[in-house]
Scaffold this motif. Sequence first.
Motif, short mmCIF file in Angstrom:
data_model
loop_
_atom_site.label_atom_id
_atom_site.label_comp_id
_atom_site.label_asym_id
_atom_site.label_seq_id
_atom_site.Cartn_x
_atom_site.Cartn_y
_atom_site.Cartn_z
N GLY A 116 60.50 -6.43 81.23
CA GLY A 116 61.67 -7.04 81.85
C GLY A 116 62.28 -8.08 80.93
N ARG A 117 63.23 -8.84 81.45
CA ARG A 117 63.89 -9.87 80.64
C ARG A 117 62.97 -11.03 80.32
N HIS A 118 62.04 -11.33 81.24
CA HIS A 118 61.18 -12.50 81.06
C HIS A 118 59.70 -12.20 81.18
N SER A 119 59.34 -10.95 81.45
CA SER A 119 57.93 -10.64 81.63
C SER A 119 57.65 -9.20 81.22
N VAL A 120 56.37 -8.92 81.11
CA VAL A 120 55.91 -7.58 80.78
C VAL A 120 54.73 -7.26 81.69
N GLY B 128 51.74 -4.03 82.87
CA GLY B 128 51.07 -2.79 82.48
C GLY B 128 49.60 -2.90 82.82
N TYR B 129 48.74 -2.60 81.84
CA TYR B 129 47.29 -2.58 82.06
C TYR B 129 46.59 -3.35 80.94
N ARG B 130 45.63 -4.15 81.33
CA ARG B 130 44.84 -4.95 80.39
C ARG B 130 43.43 -4.39 80.33
N TRP B 131 42.89 -4.32 79.13
CA TRP B 131 41.53 -3.82 78.93
C TRP B 131 40.53 -4.96 79.15
N THR B 132 39.58 -4.75 80.06
CA THR B 132 38.59 -5.80 80.37
C THR B 132 37.34 -5.70 79.49
N GLY B 133 37.26 -4.66 78.70
CA GLY B 133 36.05 -4.38 77.93
C GLY B 133 35.32 -3.19 78.50
N HIS B 134 35.65 -2.86 79.77
CA HIS B 134 35.01 -1.72 80.44
C HIS B 134 36.02 -0.78 81.08
N ARG B 135 37.17 -1.34 81.51
CA ARG B 135 38.18 -0.51 82.18
C ARG B 135 39.55 -1.18 82.09
N TRP B 136 40.59 -0.41 82.44
CA TRP B 136 41.96 -0.91 82.48
C TRP B 136 42.25 -1.46 83.88
N VAL B 137 42.90 -2.64 83.95
CA VAL B 137 43.29 -3.24 85.22
C VAL B 137 44.77 -3.60 85.16
N ASN B 138 45.44 -3.58 86.33
CA ASN B 138 46.84 -3.99 86.40
C ASN B 138 46.98 -5.41 85.89
N PHE B 139 48.08 -5.66 85.15
CA PHE B 139 48.26 -6.97 84.56
C PHE B 139 49.73 -7.21 84.27
N GLY B 140 50.18 -8.42 84.48
CA GLY B 140 51.53 -8.82 84.14
C GLY B 140 51.52 -10.23 83.60
N ILE B 141 52.48 -10.52 82.71
CA ILE B 141 52.49 -11.84 82.07
C ILE B 141 53.91 -12.19 81.64
N SER B 142 54.19 -13.48 81.59
CA SER B 142 55.47 -13.97 81.10
C SER B 142 55.53 -13.79 79.59
N LEU B 143 56.69 -13.43 79.08
CA LEU B 143 56.85 -13.27 77.63
C LEU B 143 56.69 -14.60 76.90
N ARG B 144 56.90 -15.72 77.59
CA ARG B 144 56.76 -17.04 76.98
C ARG B 144 55.30 -17.35 76.63
N GLN B 145 54.36 -16.71 77.29
CA GLN B 145 52.95 -16.97 77.04
C GLN B 145 52.42 -16.20 75.84
N ILE B 146 53.15 -15.21 75.37
CA ILE B 146 52.70 -14.38 74.26
C ILE B 146 53.09 -15.02 72.94
N GLN B 147 52.09 -15.28 72.11
CA GLN B 147 52.34 -15.87 70.79
C GLN B 147 52.76 -14.78 69.80
N SER B 148 52.01 -13.68 69.78
CA SER B 148 52.35 -12.55 68.94
C SER B 148 51.67 -11.29 69.49
N PHE B 149 52.08 -10.16 68.96
CA PHE B 149 51.52 -8.88 69.41
C PHE B 149 51.72 -7.85 68.33
N THR B 150 50.96 -6.80 68.40
CA THR B 150 51.15 -5.66 67.50
C THR B 150 50.70 -4.41 68.24
N CYS B 151 51.44 -3.33 68.07
CA CYS B 151 51.05 -2.08 68.73
C CYS B 151 50.63 -1.06 67.70
#
Length: 140
Positions: free
Chosen positions: A110-114, A116-139
Amino acid sequence: MYSSPLHLHYYVPYNQDPNLASTSFQTDYYSTQDPRQLGGFQPPTGPPPGHHDHEAGPPTAPPPSAVPQQTYQAGQFAVDPGSMIRCLHRYTYVWLRGFEQFWFYPTFIGRHSVSGYRWTGHRWVNFGISLRQIQSFTCV
């Protein structure tokens, strides 16, 4: 006596009013009309163009085992949503401003958030976060 300009109005339900009982207001008005009378309008039958299926679910496999190298953008206050579009439905490694880091699989940006799913180390769980909290990323 003079007649009053005020008239009393009583609420009579449609199903009890003999003048309205046979009107099409009690049924779906648009389904009984010819589409040409509505200017050719047809209700949509599928998702809008560019819509991504949020219900597709998480990936079926775990993320890569190797953690990618962080690319730090100095002086940046928030991640631009346009820069993250290329990572949609791809394994993405995220570094947060509080030094937290994890694998993420974005399914909506979205305009201010993203979200999807976050990996817990064992499984994928629903997750959402503000884009302001992300320092950097790489895909990958």
